[in-house]
Enzyme design. Sequence first.
Site, PDB file in Angstrom:
ATOM      1  N   TYR A 145       0.595  -1.229   0.298  1.00  0.00           N
ATOM      2  CA  TYR A 145      -0.109  -0.765   0.155  1.00  0.00           C
ATOM      3  C   TYR A 145       0.345   0.702   0.256  1.00  0.00           C
ATOM      4  O   TYR A 145       0.082   2.261  -0.425  1.00  0.00           O
ATOM      5  CB  TYR A 145      -0.414  -0.045   1.028  1.00  0.00           C
ATOM      6  CG  TYR A 145      -1.433  -0.843   0.791  1.00  0.00           C
ATOM      7  CD1 TYR A 145      -2.507  -1.988   0.831  1.00  0.00           C
ATOM      8  CD2 TYR A 145      -3.171   0.036   1.283  1.00  0.00           C
ATOM      9  CE1 TYR A 145      -3.439  -2.682   0.697  1.00  0.00           C
ATOM     10  CE2 TYR A 145      -4.934  -0.518   0.626  1.00  0.00           C
ATOM     11  CZ  TYR A 145      -3.879  -2.260   0.805  1.00  0.00           C
ATOM     12  OH  TYR A 145      -5.769  -2.951   0.906  1.00  0.00           O
ATOM     13  N   LYS A 196       3.497 -15.892   2.805  1.00  0.00           N
ATOM     14  CA  LYS A 196       3.909 -16.493   1.775  1.00  0.00           C
ATOM     15  C   LYS A 196       5.121 -16.472   1.844  1.00  0.00           C
ATOM     16  O   LYS A 196       5.827 -16.014   0.954  1.00  0.00           O
ATOM     17  CB  LYS A 196       3.296 -15.719   0.789  1.00  0.00           C
ATOM     18  CG  LYS A 196       3.579 -16.683  -0.280  1.00  0.00           C
ATOM     19  CD  LYS A 196       2.466 -17.010  -0.716  1.00  0.00           C
ATOM     20  CE  LYS A 196       2.478 -18.433  -2.207  1.00  0.00           C
ATOM     21  NZ  LYS A 196       1.577 -19.080  -2.124  1.00  0.00           N
ATOM     22  N   ASP A 228      -2.530 -18.695   1.878  1.00  0.00           N
ATOM     23  CA  ASP A 228      -3.440 -19.470   0.518  1.00  0.00           C
ATOM     24  C   ASP A 228      -3.918 -20.680   1.718  1.00  0.00           C
ATOM     25  O   ASP A 228      -5.372 -20.983   0.970  1.00  0.00           O
ATOM     26  CB  ASP A 228      -2.518 -20.161  -0.967  1.00  0.00           C
ATOM     27  CG  ASP A 228      -1.898 -20.779  -0.282  1.00  0.00           C
ATOM     28  OD1 ASP A 228      -1.332 -20.550   0.754  1.00  0.00           O
ATOM     29  OD2 ASP A 228      -0.746 -21.558  -1.158  1.00  0.00           O
ATOM     30  N   ASP A 252      -6.209  -7.355   4.783  1.00  0.00           N
ATOM     31  CA  ASP A 252      -7.863  -6.369   3.701  1.00  0.00           C
ATOM     32  C   ASP A 252      -8.131  -7.636   3.519  1.00  0.00           C
ATOM     33  O   ASP A 252      -9.076  -7.928   3.486  1.00  0.00           O
ATOM     34  CB  ASP A 252      -6.750  -5.300   2.964  1.00  0.00           C
ATOM     35  CG  ASP A 252      -8.159  -4.827   1.794  1.00  0.00           C
ATOM     36  OD1 ASP A 252      -8.973  -4.774   2.757  1.00  0.00           O
ATOM     37  OD2 ASP A 252      -8.055  -4.946   1.084  1.00  0.00           O
ATOM     38  N   ASP A 256     -12.238  -9.413   4.955  1.00  0.00           N
ATOM     39  CA  ASP A 256     -14.093  -9.408   3.972  1.00  0.00           C
ATOM     40  C   ASP A 256     -14.004 -11.077   3.886  1.00  0.00           C
ATOM     41  O   ASP A 256     -15.348 -11.941   4.547  1.00  0.00           O
ATOM     42  CB  ASP A 256     -13.765  -9.068   2.699  1.00  0.00           C
ATOM     43  CG  ASP A 256     -13.688  -7.293   1.964  1.00  0.00           C
ATOM     44  OD1 ASP A 256     -13.147  -7.111   3.381  1.00  0.00           O
ATOM     45  OD2 ASP A 256     -13.974  -7.471   1.468  1.00  0.00           O
TER      46      ASP A 256
HETATM   47  C1  IPM Z   1     -10.647  -1.524   3.621  1.00  0.00           C
HETATM   48  C2  IPM Z   1     -10.308  -1.168   2.409  1.00  0.00           C
HETATM   49  C3  IPM Z   1      -9.278  -0.430   2.415  1.00  0.00           C
HETATM   50  C4  IPM Z   1      -8.462  -1.215   2.334  1.00  0.00           C
HETATM   51  C5  IPM Z   1      -9.587   0.851   0.685  1.00  0.00           C
HETATM   52  C6  IPM Z   1     -11.076   1.244   0.281  1.00  0.00           C
HETATM   53  C7  IPM Z   1      -8.253   1.557   0.425  1.00  0.00           C
HETATM   54  O1  IPM Z   1     -10.345  -1.920   1.271  1.00  0.00           O
HETATM   55  O2  IPM Z   1     -10.270  -0.823   4.706  1.00  0.00           O
HETATM   56  O3  IPM Z   1     -10.278  -2.517   4.031  1.00  0.00           O
HETATM   57  O4  IPM Z   1      -7.814  -1.590   0.754  1.00  0.00           O
HETATM   58  O5  IPM Z   1      -7.234  -0.655   3.491  1.00  0.00           O
HETATM   59 MN    MN Z   2     -10.968  -4.492   2.114  1.00  0.00          MN
END
Ligand code: IPM
Ligand code: MN
Length: 374
Positions: A145, A196, A228, A252, A256
Amino acid sequence: MKGEMKLRIALLPGDGIGPEVTREAVRVLQAVAELCSHDFEFQELPVGGVAIREHGSPLPVNTLDACLASQAVLLGAVGAPEYDHLPPDRRPEAGLLTLRQALGGFANLRPVVFHEALAPASPLRPEKIKNADLLIVRELLGGLYFSEPRGFTVEDGVAVAAYNTLRYEAHEIERVAHVAFQAARRRRRRVTSVDKANVLETSQLWRATVARVARSYPDVELEHIYVDACAMRLVSEPARFDVVLAENLFGDILSDEAAVVNGSLGTLASATIGGTVDLYEPVHGSAPDIAGRGIANPIGAIASAALMLRYTARLEQEARDIEMAIKQVLDAGYATPDLQSASTRCVVGTAEMGQLIAEALAEIVDLRRAYHAV
Ligand code: IPM
Ligand code: MN
Ligand code: NAD
């Protein structure tokens, strides 16, 4: 309850469903303030796409200054399809990344706790998700990032290549590893470190550094797992995890994925600590596909407000009250459309869900007062 905590909060609703869900988090925080005689002061500021439209920058100087002068930042979400064609440094997301860097919080905590009432909303089998209770500790200021160099190679006005750098320094790994081990001590004393290391040098440094930090925590068990394999185990055996420690991009993606335990990304909250000002934001994004319809799930934002009370204000009882209120409303069979399942008794919108949680909170606080009064 002692009462009278003063907290100055910078409120950054942002784009898409951001304003819809933060409105409900504020409603619940105001209910806490009123019920428990605290003084929460909100200053609303633009960030993301809305800030580009109004001020030509995704993070205007005024917004950043106000955040730095606050005790905590509560952010909704940033990002809108109209900016998707822009290079990374001019997008709404750049505002959030610059803000994270300026606030300095390097440890992003993303708790994933199974809610019994949401089991039918999850695509995973109930016996697999039962007892899932994990904390993802995501490194937030390093890796792909932020590392330089990054960019496009342009020939004759056409991008022919693009590159990013994945770099970690040992001290960046150490400081976030300490947060993970300390969190594990307050939980089930187990850290799973994700990497990894079979391919990447950064991951080899990550693994060796985490192992070294682990020596200061002999009471905490450490395991290493490849990213993975971790992705697979998170959905096949989520209950096996306690604290999951991951670098920025892996964290990240895995957070999710872990959200499917509760059927929707809309339930996940996050807290970013370790810097000068703590940052609280739901894990989800601006959800342009449902924005403006009043149907977004505000639970992630409301639960982020609870984390703010826990970590920044040290109001543990109030944080628990909010979490209990969320649980009671879900147990009663209320669901926003993303959580709808066979066991839903009543589908509600964003504002109604916020209202129900605020009402449940009032009952919880009243009940405890009545109990202490007898
Ligand atoms: C998160 C989001 C952010 C990230 C983006 C919007 C920059 O996906 O907070 O999970 O990747 O950190
Ligand atoms: Mn995210
Ligand atoms: P998203 O998280 O916005 O949405 C993914 C899916 O989950 C969508 O179907 C959406 O409707 C659903 N969803 C998300 N939050 C929900 C909620 N509270 N209630 C009900 N359903 C919900 O991710 P995306 O679609 O990949 O990204 C959209 C935009 O958001 C992009 O511009 C992205 O960069 C941005 N984004 C911002 C943040 C942030 O501000 N922290 C986080 C992730 C994505």
